[in-house]
Motif scaffolding. Structure first.
Motif, PDB file in Angstrom:
ATOM      1  N   ALA A  23      -0.227  42.475  16.977  1.00 38.24           N
ATOM      2  CA  ALA A  23       0.063  41.126  16.476  1.00 38.24           C
ATOM      3  C   ALA A  23       0.039  40.114  17.621  1.00 38.24           C
ATOM      4  O   ALA A  23      -0.459  38.998  17.461  1.00 38.24           O
ATOM      5  CB  ALA A  23       1.412  41.101  15.775  1.00 38.24           C
ATOM      6  N   VAL A  24       0.556  40.509  18.774  1.00 33.85           N
ATOM      7  CA  VAL A  24       0.535  39.622  19.935  1.00 33.85           C
ATOM      8  C   VAL A  24      -0.905  39.378  20.374  1.00 33.85           C
ATOM      9  O   VAL A  24      -1.294  38.238  20.662  1.00 33.85           O
ATOM     10  CB  VAL A  24       1.381  40.216  21.093  1.00 33.85           C
ATOM     11  CG1 VAL A  24       1.187  39.418  22.376  1.00 33.85           C
ATOM     12  CG2 VAL A  24       2.841  40.267  20.697  1.00 33.85           C
ATOM     13  N   GLY A  83      -5.697  31.467  19.745  1.00 34.11           N
ATOM     14  CA  GLY A  83      -5.646  30.208  20.463  1.00 34.11           C
ATOM     15  C   GLY A  83      -4.508  29.296  20.066  1.00 34.11           C
ATOM     16  O   GLY A  83      -4.479  28.132  20.453  1.00 34.11           O
ATOM     17  N   TYR A  84      -3.536  29.795  19.306  1.00 33.27           N
ATOM     18  CA  TYR A  84      -2.379  28.975  18.936  1.00 33.27           C
ATOM     19  C   TYR A  84      -1.582  28.580  20.171  1.00 33.27           C
ATOM     20  O   TYR A  84      -1.486  29.329  21.137  1.00 33.27           O
ATOM     21  CB  TYR A  84      -1.455  29.713  17.965  1.00 33.27           C
ATOM     22  CG  TYR A  84      -1.999  29.854  16.579  1.00 33.27           C
ATOM     23  CD1 TYR A  84      -2.371  28.734  15.838  1.00 33.27           C
ATOM     24  CD2 TYR A  84      -2.141  31.100  16.000  1.00 33.27           C
ATOM     25  CE1 TYR A  84      -2.874  28.864  14.555  1.00 33.27           C
ATOM     26  CE2 TYR A  84      -2.643  31.244  14.718  1.00 33.27           C
ATOM     27  CZ  TYR A  84      -3.004  30.111  13.997  1.00 33.27           C
ATOM     28  OH  TYR A  84      -3.505  30.238  12.741  1.00 33.27           O
TER      29      TYR A  84
END
Length: 101
Positions: free
Chosen positions: A76-77, A84-85
């Protein structure tokens, strides 16, 4: 009326006896092994020494839980980083968790 709490605090589970070895094998198989394996081994050695002095396995259990969480959440990481958040306003969850314990 009793001065005792009406609930018992949740006790952390005790990992299986082979959990640290399984965890180390997973860390060695991960793409982050170059950084993660030495970090785990340092934390484990420090916790082991602490448990010898204190006769408590709590820190060892905590190390296993933390690293199991890192491995479980790594995909998830990776997806978040790849997306790109902007995470500049992130909160250190480890610090928050230590406050609650």
């Amino acid at each position: 009326m009793s001065a005792q709490p009406d609930h018992a605090p949740a006790t952390p589970y005790a990992p299986a006896p082979g959990a640290p070895a399984e965890l180390l094998a997973q860390l060695r198989a991960d793409k982050r092994a170059e950084k993660w394996v030495p970090a785990f081994e340092r934390e484990w050695a420090a916790a082991l020494e602490e448990s010898r002095r204190s006769f408590s396995l709590a820190r060892l259990y905590e190390i296993v839980r933390d690293w199991q969480g890192r491995i479980a959440h790594a995909p998830a990481v990776d997806a978040f980083v790849a997306s790109g958040y902007d995470d500049s306003d992130a909160v250190d969850l480890a610090k928050l968790r230590r406050r609650r314990e």
